[in-house]
Design a protein around this motif. Structure first.
Motif, mmCIF file in Angstrom:
data_model
loop_
_atom_site.group_PDB
_atom_site.id
_atom_site.type_symbol
_atom_site.label_atom_id
_atom_site.label_comp_id
_atom_site.label_asym_id
_atom_site.label_seq_id
_atom_site.Cartn_x
_atom_site.Cartn_y
_atom_site.Cartn_z
ATOM 1 N N ASP A 246 -3.339 3.954 32.951
ATOM 2 C CA ASP A 246 -2.277 4.789 33.388
ATOM 3 C C ASP A 246 -2.587 5.109 34.805
ATOM 4 O O ASP A 246 -3.626 5.676 35.466
ATOM 5 N N PRO A 247 -1.543 4.781 35.547
ATOM 6 C CA PRO A 247 -1.737 4.898 37.036
ATOM 7 C C PRO A 247 -1.899 6.370 37.540
ATOM 8 O O PRO A 247 -2.499 6.640 38.594
ATOM 9 N N ARG A 248 -1.568 7.066 36.777
ATOM 10 C CA ARG A 248 -1.663 8.718 36.936
ATOM 11 C C ARG A 248 -3.146 9.024 36.809
ATOM 12 O O ARG A 248 -3.721 9.910 37.506
ATOM 13 N N ILE A 249 -4.122 8.043 35.909
ATOM 14 C CA ILE A 249 -5.268 8.503 36.025
ATOM 15 C C ILE A 249 -6.096 7.431 36.726
ATOM 16 O O ILE A 249 -6.964 8.011 37.631
ATOM 17 N N GLY A 250 -6.037 6.062 36.526
ATOM 18 C CA GLY A 250 -6.720 5.251 37.450
ATOM 19 C C GLY A 250 -8.045 5.157 36.615
ATOM 20 O O GLY A 250 -8.685 6.018 36.036
ATOM 21 N N PRO A 251 -8.244 3.771 36.843
ATOM 22 C CA PRO A 251 -9.760 3.244 35.987
ATOM 23 C C PRO A 251 -11.096 3.884 36.639
ATOM 24 O O PRO A 251 -12.232 3.706 36.059
ATOM 25 N N ARG A 252 -11.116 4.148 37.841
ATOM 26 C CA ARG A 252 -12.137 4.117 38.834
ATOM 27 C C ARG A 252 -12.915 5.622 38.591
ATOM 28 O O ARG A 252 -12.146 6.533 38.054
ATOM 29 N N PHE A 253 -14.154 5.627 38.514
ATOM 30 C CA PHE A 253 -14.857 6.800 38.388
ATOM 31 C C PHE A 253 -14.597 7.293 36.899
ATOM 32 O O PHE A 253 -14.893 8.581 36.715
ATOM 33 N N LEU A 254 -14.619 6.541 36.021
ATOM 34 C CA LEU A 254 -14.515 6.762 34.472
ATOM 35 C C LEU A 254 -15.660 6.011 34.031
ATOM 36 O O LEU A 254 -15.531 5.813 32.611
ATOM 37 N N ASN A 255 -16.886 5.934 34.668
ATOM 38 C CA ASN A 255 -18.037 5.445 33.798
ATOM 39 C C ASN A 255 -19.001 6.493 33.511
ATOM 40 O O ASN A 255 -19.456 7.160 34.197
ATOM 41 N N ALA A 256 -19.191 6.561 32.140
ATOM 42 C CA ALA A 256 -19.992 7.302 31.614
ATOM 43 C C ALA A 256 -21.755 7.191 32.162
ATOM 44 O O ALA A 256 -21.896 5.853 32.106
ATOM 45 N N GLY A 257 -22.607 8.133 32.016
ATOM 46 C CA GLY A 257 -23.684 7.689 32.419
ATOM 47 C C GLY A 257 -24.487 8.873 32.630
ATOM 48 O O GLY A 257 -24.240 9.955 31.889
ATOM 49 N N VAL A 258 -25.517 8.767 33.689
ATOM 50 C CA VAL A 258 -26.344 10.070 33.822
ATOM 51 C C VAL A 258 -25.963 11.059 34.651
ATOM 52 O O VAL A 258 -26.514 12.057 35.001
ATOM 53 N N GLY A 259 -24.813 10.774 35.155
ATOM 54 C CA GLY A 259 -24.155 12.015 36.020
ATOM 55 C C GLY A 259 -24.095 11.475 37.521
ATOM 56 O O GLY A 259 -24.770 10.462 37.957
ATOM 57 N N TYR A 260 -23.301 12.332 38.259
ATOM 58 C CA TYR A 260 -23.298 11.862 39.729
ATOM 59 C C TYR A 260 -24.577 12.533 40.451
ATOM 60 O O TYR A 260 -25.084 13.282 40.150
#
Ligand code: NAD
Length: 434
Positions: A246-260
């Protein structure tokens, strides 16, 4: 144009080198004589892909010079970029000591018009304090401007980001300042650099904190979704794909993991929360972003403890010490949480990171590090993955399994496919995909 850059760290050195490469005459200043000596001797104080070649080329051309003397920097150029650190202060607010220092020293040495540009990430309204500081310490009767030009580069891809930025945000309150900054960025804009956005100084300052906090929020959001995925029996990667197209959301920074982690997100979110508090507007959403991020590491730690049961004397191999691949920056890296926690529980640790070992050892000199992945994992009871370096992604998994005492992986970056790696005989824990 002549440009001075004060603060020759990840941002200052990249900015200075890229401005020089664009054809400007640049003097980079740092008050750390060790750093300047290294640069004079042709060594890079940081690891950033491609930076050494640009520095070397521009030093040879005489367009890039280094100094420890702020007086020299003030005399050298009409435009002075401030790129010093703004680390977290005692209460989490941005510590403005270094920015103030530079403002004061520039004012004391200024004899004609100068434009001071905030390149460091600073809270909104910093320019007002900076102007007051300059006025207080100014000795000559001269004009000056303060502008904001926040930096959006990412470590690891900093050269590409600095030379092909998607936007150049410029906060100014005079045409003179705007013209100078436009002239500086002209070569970059002509090569296809993104939009040149002129706005008020306070808006530019705020745009940086708002951007970083938004990205941190995206990460915490997907991490919260990941926990629900585990409980509901869904796969967070599939969910993220379903969201991200969904271009309103975008695919980047949607990687689950240990956190930022890293030198920016944790401190910038904190500073933004403190700024909102100070302005009398509690930013509860961002406080929750912070809570989720903190508990995400604990969540992954719980997986390690559940798997090992007794941690004492177990050998744990850790892949990844910097906060992300292609950098040696360990500031606020997840490893700084896991290493001491596992040491407290008396695990035997060995770590691998191709470039961050020496920076990490400045903080934890006792950590055993090796430069070979399989040597690191040898006889390990568990492998903790904290990085997406390609060496790790492309490992020979059969060889890895053979060297480990017990083929168990806790993957804090979700780099392997659960079914594939389990079919090789590994016990595999990741985030949001069980
Ligand atoms: N690192 C990033 O990815 C990144 C990206 C965007 C923005 N920023 C922001 O840019 C700023 C700098 O970050 P960094 O990562 O380059 O920090 P850094 O710690 O790598 O570099 C800061 C440099 O400033 C020098 N310094 C401090 N006080 C000085 C003084 N009075 N005179 C001269 N030099 C002085 C230090 O010695 C150091 O070399 C921060 O505000 C940060 O939030 C960083």
């Amino acid at each position: 144009m002549k440009i001075s850059v004060v603060g020759t760290g990840y941002v200052g050195l990249v900015t200075g080198a890229c401005f020089a490469d664009a054809g400007h005459d640049v003097l980079c200043i740092d008050n750390d004589p060790k750093k300047i000596k290294m640069l004079h001797n042709g060594f890079m104080p940081i690891y950033e892909p491609g930076l050494d070649a640009i520095v070397e080329r521009n030093v040879k051309l005489g367009r890039l010079k280094f100094s420890t003397c702020i007086k020299e920097g003030t005399e050298f150029a009409p435009v002075i970029f401030i790129a010093v650190g703004t680390p977290p202060g005692v209460g989490g607010e941005a510590n403005m000591t270094y920015v103030e220092q530079v403002g004061r020293q520039v004012a004391e040495n200024m004899t004609e018009y100068r434009l001071l540009v905030e390149k460091s990430t600073v809270p909104a309204q910093t320019s007002e304090y900076l102007k007051r500081t300059v006025l207080k310490y100014l000795r000559a009767d001269t004009d000056f401007d303060v502008a904001s030009n926040p930096e959006f580069l990412r470590e690891g891809t900093a050269i590409e980001d600095a030379t092909h930025p998607d936007r150049i945000v410029v906060g100014v309150d005079s045409d003179r300042a705007a013209d100078l900054l436009e002239e500086i960025y002209r070569p970059i804009l002509e090569k296809g650099g993104g939009a040149f956005l002129r706005m008020s100084v306070t808006s530019a300052e705020l745009a940086k904190h708002a951007s970083n906090s938004f990205l941190a929020m995206k990460i915490s959001y997907i991490n919260a979704v990941a926990r629900i995925c585990e409980l509901a029996g869904a796969d967070v990667e599939q969910v993220a794909k379903g969201m991200g197209l969904d271009p309103r959301i975008g695919p980047r920074f949607l990687n689950a993991g240990v956190g930022y982690g890293g030198s920016c997100f944790p401190k910038d979110v904190d500073a933004f929360v403190r700024l909102a508090d100070a302005l009398g507007c509690e930013f509860t959403l961002l406080k929750e972003v912070q809570n989720i991020n903190k508990s995400q590491r604990e969540y992954v730690m719980k997986k390690i403890k559940q798997e090992l049961w007794v941690v004492q004397d177990k050998k744990v191999a850790i892949f990844g010490l910097a906060f992300k691949p292609e950098t040696d920056d360990v500031r606020e890296a997840p490893s700084l949480y896991f290493v001491p926690k596992l040491q407290e529980m008396k695990a035997k640790l060995t770590a691998w990171d191709p470039v961050a070992e020496s920076k990490f050892k400045e903080i934890h000199p006792d950590l055993d590090c090796v430069q070979d992945l399989y040597e690191c994992a040898k006889d390990a009871d568990l492998l903790l993955i904290l990085t997406e370096w390609s060496e790790v992604k492309n490992m020979d998994l059969q060889k890895l399994k053979n060297v480990m005492a017990s083929p168990v992986i806790v993957d804090g970056r979700n780099i392997f496919h659960p079914e594939e790696i389990r079919s090789l005989g590994f016990t595999y824990h990741s985030v949001g995909r069980n």
